[in-house]
Every structure is written in C-alpha cells, then in structure tokens.
Design a protein around this motif. Structure first.
Motif, PDB file in Angstrom:
ATOM      1  N   ASN A 203       0.824  -1.211   0.000  1.00  0.00           N
ATOM      2  CA  ASN A 203       0.000   0.000   0.000  1.00  0.00           C
ATOM      3  C   ASN A 203       0.858   1.260   0.000  1.00  0.00           C
ATOM      4  O   ASN A 203       0.426   2.306  -0.506  1.00  0.00           O
ATOM      5  CB  ASN A 203      -0.923  -0.008   1.225  1.00  0.00           C
ATOM      6  CG  ASN A 203      -1.970  -1.103   1.151  1.00  0.00           C
ATOM      7  OD1 ASN A 203      -2.406  -1.481   0.054  1.00  0.00           O
ATOM      8  ND2 ASN A 203      -2.377  -1.628   2.297  1.00  0.00           N
ATOM      9  N   GLU A 204       2.058   1.176   0.571  1.00  0.00           N
ATOM     10  CA  GLU A 204       2.916   2.357   0.617  1.00  0.00           C
ATOM     11  C   GLU A 204       3.278   2.845  -0.782  1.00  0.00           C
ATOM     12  O   GLU A 204       3.332   4.060  -1.039  1.00  0.00           O
ATOM     13  CB  GLU A 204       4.197   2.053   1.398  1.00  0.00           C
ATOM     14  CG  GLU A 204       3.983   1.747   2.882  1.00  0.00           C
ATOM     15  CD  GLU A 204       3.521   0.319   3.130  1.00  0.00           C
ATOM     16  OE1 GLU A 204       3.430  -0.438   2.128  1.00  0.00           O
ATOM     17  OE2 GLU A 204       3.239  -0.032   4.296  1.00  0.00           O
ATOM     18  N   ALA A 209       2.490   6.850  -5.004  1.00  0.00           N
ATOM     19  CA  ALA A 209       2.186   7.189  -6.388  1.00  0.00           C
ATOM     20  C   ALA A 209       1.055   8.203  -6.475  1.00  0.00           C
ATOM     21  O   ALA A 209       1.083   9.135  -7.294  1.00  0.00           O
ATOM     22  CB  ALA A 209       1.826   5.926  -7.161  1.00  0.00           C
ATOM     23  N   GLU A 210       0.037   8.050  -5.607  1.00  0.00           N
ATOM     24  CA  GLU A 210      -1.065   9.010  -5.605  1.00  0.00           C
ATOM     25  C   GLU A 210      -0.600  10.395  -5.148  1.00  0.00           C
ATOM     26  O   GLU A 210      -1.036  11.418  -5.677  1.00  0.00           O
ATOM     27  CB  GLU A 210      -2.186   8.500  -4.702  1.00  0.00           C
ATOM     28  CG  GLU A 210      -2.900   7.262  -5.243  1.00  0.00           C
ATOM     29  CD  GLU A 210      -4.010   6.795  -4.320  1.00  0.00           C
ATOM     30  OE1 GLU A 210      -4.120   7.371  -3.215  1.00  0.00           O
ATOM     31  OE2 GLU A 210      -4.743   5.876  -4.704  1.00  0.00           O
ATOM     32  N   PRO A 217      -4.730   5.793 -15.468  1.00  0.00           N
ATOM     33  CA  PRO A 217      -3.878   5.089 -16.440  1.00  0.00           C
ATOM     34  C   PRO A 217      -2.381   5.228 -16.167  1.00  0.00           C
ATOM     35  O   PRO A 217      -1.617   4.299 -16.408  1.00  0.00           O
ATOM     36  CB  PRO A 217      -4.265   5.752 -17.771  1.00  0.00           C
ATOM     37  CG  PRO A 217      -5.624   6.324 -17.546  1.00  0.00           C
ATOM     38  CD  PRO A 217      -5.661   6.727 -16.112  1.00  0.00           C
ATOM     39  N   ARG A 218      -1.952   6.388 -15.668  1.00  0.00           N
ATOM     40  CA  ARG A 218      -0.520   6.583 -15.399  1.00  0.00           C
ATOM     41  C   ARG A 218      -0.040   5.636 -14.306  1.00  0.00           C
ATOM     42  O   ARG A 218       1.027   5.023 -14.422  1.00  0.00           O
ATOM     43  CB  ARG A 218      -0.247   8.024 -14.991  1.00  0.00           C
ATOM     44  CG  ARG A 218      -0.359   9.037 -16.118  1.00  0.00           C
ATOM     45  CD  ARG A 218       0.091  10.402 -15.664  1.00  0.00           C
ATOM     46  NE  ARG A 218       1.484  10.374 -15.220  1.00  0.00           N
ATOM     47  CZ  ARG A 218       2.067  11.378 -14.566  1.00  0.00           C
ATOM     48  NH1 ARG A 218       1.365  12.472 -14.268  1.00  0.00           N
ATOM     49  NH2 ARG A 218       3.333  11.290 -14.213  1.00  0.00           N
ATOM     50  N   ARG A 219      -0.806   5.485 -13.241  1.00  0.00           N
ATOM     51  CA  ARG A 219      -0.407   4.579 -12.170  1.00  0.00           C
ATOM     52  C   ARG A 219      -0.440   3.132 -12.643  1.00  0.00           C
ATOM     53  O   ARG A 219       0.427   2.320 -12.294  1.00  0.00           O
ATOM     54  CB  ARG A 219      -1.325   4.753 -10.961  1.00  0.00           C
ATOM     55  CG  ARG A 219      -0.880   3.931  -9.754  1.00  0.00           C
ATOM     56  CD  ARG A 219      -1.746   4.201  -8.556  1.00  0.00           C
ATOM     57  NE  ARG A 219      -3.111   3.743  -8.776  1.00  0.00           N
ATOM     58  CZ  ARG A 219      -4.108   3.944  -7.931  1.00  0.00           C
ATOM     59  NH1 ARG A 219      -3.902   4.621  -6.812  1.00  0.00           N
ATOM     60  NH2 ARG A 219      -5.319   3.503  -8.202  1.00  0.00           N
TER      61      ARG A 219
END
Length: 308
Positions: A203-204, A209-210, A217-219
């Motif tokens: 989750n980290e 990333a968020e 789409p980028r993630r």
C-alpha cells in the motif's frame, strides 16, 4: 609440538574453520526414491508420445489398409501444401489472440482491479458468477453458448426486444462467437491470478504514487503493470497453451463450420484423424500444434527471465 606447528604453517595447509569444505560427490542412491515416478512417467507419458511421433511419419489409417508404411516427411509436406491446414493455422492464431491474449488477459486484469475496490458483497457475487463459468465442463459451456448465439437464441431475443437488427452469429461471425465463448469461460483464471498479484503490491507504493500525482492510467502503466509483470507473463503462457488446445467448446458450437471458417488446428486434426481416418496425417498435425505451443512457451519464458 612447535615443530609440528611449524610444518603445518610451512605447508600452508593449516585447518581454517571458516574455509568452505569441498562439496561431497552426489551419491547415485539419492535418485532411488524418484525411480518409481520416473518409470511411470516414461511408461505412461513418454511411451505414448514416442508412439505418436512414430505414427506421424507413417500413412496409418483407421480404415482400409491394416498395415502402416513409413513415409518420412510426406505428412508434414502435405500439411504445408494444404490450404485447409494453412487456414486452420491462421484461425488458431486469431482465436488465441482474441480469446486469450486480448480477451481473458485484459478482462481478468480489469475484473481483478475493480473487485479490489468493490465492497465484499459485490466481490462475492461477481467472483461466484465468473468462477461458475470456469468450473463448467467445456462441452457444457459449448452447448450453453450455442444456445446463446444460435439464430433463435438468447442474444437475438435480446436484440429483437431492443428493436436492434439480429443475425445468425454462428454463421456470419463464427470465429468471433467461439472466441467470445472462450473468454466467457476462461476469464476466471486470469482474474484469480491478477487478484493474487495485485494484493501483493504494498500500500505504501500505491499511496506514494497518488501523492506524486500518478493516478488512473498513469499509475496502471508505470506502477501496477511493472510490479505484476511476472504474473502477466505466467498468466499469458498458461492461457495461451490452454487456448491452443480448445476443442470441445468449438466442436459443440460450430464443429469448425460453416465450411471451415472456425476450424482451428485441434478441430482440423480431429477431422483428419477420426472423421477421414487419416491417423498418420492427423498425428503429424498434432505434432505441428505441439511445436506452435512450444514456440509460445519459449517466448513467454524468455520474457519471464528478464528482470523488472
């Protein structure tokens, strides 16, 4: 005592407790427990495979002549010169790409991603529906999808109710109909593989990333797919090999027709070996199908060896 120590030091062979010991020579007896299993594999797997390879180089038939003559590579030359064989190769590749690489793989990943964010009742219901299609026997799934796509079937009934044009899908678009059927039946496997892979992403990393602005789409492209790349390769390899050998589903829906417009290699092999009684030629086609599967396996295994 001092003299002995000096001799040892002079010879440079003093015992070093940290020095690794030379490896022991493996004993042949360690393979003894595997002998029964190896014998069974050779007897019940290697024997039939070897016999099939022999048959592929003969003109063996189910009816007619009772003897089989060695014909060398004639069956393979006949296959490559046969328009129906080349048509079956093209349809097999189309069927595999649409139903396995594009269909099951993409839909399984999408379902796994959506179910990861869904509530527990939605996950339970959706998972049960998708897995129910997977556990059905192939021939049963084939008859169900035949009833769905036939001229008087469920799909046309829905289209008529919506006042949309209907058609005989098994006649106009047979290879797409059987491809959709294979997607419907086999997506559950991909969904389970990707659900397990997505649950292993920390989750980290997702939260970081968020924070950095990588969403949607980028993630997916820069974070998720690279981290589950090995699962993607494994899933593609297993799905492709399974799809290459699909027979019962196509046979129940179209029997390779109309004409030969949905006749993949397994159906073509069955037609030549058992309907036309050309066992030697049909077995040669089976070996060529095995070669196609081996080529796909080599490609996927090379992809799996590459580090992320």
């Amino acid at each position: 005592m001092g003299t002995a120590t000096a001799k040892v030091a002079a010879s440079g062979k003093a015992a070093d407790p940290d020095r690794p010991r030379p490896p022991r020579k493996p004993s042949p007896l360690r393979w003894l427990p595997l002998a029964p299993a190896t014998l069974l594999l050779v007897l019940f797997l290697g024997g039939p495979i070897g016999y099939c390879i022999y048959i592929a180089f003969t003109n063996m038939q189910l009816t007619g002549s009772s003897s089989a003559d060695f014909v060398g590579l004639d069956n393979f030359r006949r296959a490559f010169a046969d328009d129906d064989f080349r048509n079956a190769v093209v349809l097999t590749l189309v069927f595999t790409f649409i139903s396995s690489v594009l269909g099951q793989n993409t839909l399984g990943l999408a379902l796994a991603g959506l179910l990861q964010r869904a509530s527990k009742p939605v996950r339970t219901l959706t998972g049960a529906i998708v897995i129910a299609a997977w556990v059905l026997p192939e021939i049963v799934a084939g008859f169900l999808l035949y009833a769905f796509f036939r001229r008087e079937g469920t799909l046309n009934a829905i289209l008529d109710w919506l006042h949309l044009p209907s058609q005989n899908w098994l006649f106009t678009l047979p290879i797409l109909a059987v491809s959709f059927a294979n997607v419907w039946r086999g997506t559950a496997f991909s969904m389970l593989v990707y659900s397990a892979a997505l649950s292993e992403i920390p989750n980290e990393i997702t939260e970081a990333a968020e924070v950095d602005g990588a969403r949607g789409p980028r993630r997916l492209w820069h974070i998720t797919l690279p981290m589950i790349r090995r699962s993607i390769g494994t899933n593609l390899m297993l799905n492709t090999l399974q799809t290459l050998s699909v027979f019962g589903l196509i046979w129940a829906m179209t029997r390779g027709g109309p004409g030969n417009r949905s006749q993949t290699l397994p159906v073509f092999m069955y037609d030549q070996a058992f309907l036309k009684s050309l066992i030697g030629y049909g077995t040669a086609v089976a070996l060529l199908l095995l070669l196609v599967g081996a080529l796909f396996s080599v490609v996927y295994l090379r992809l799996l060896r590459t580090e992320v």
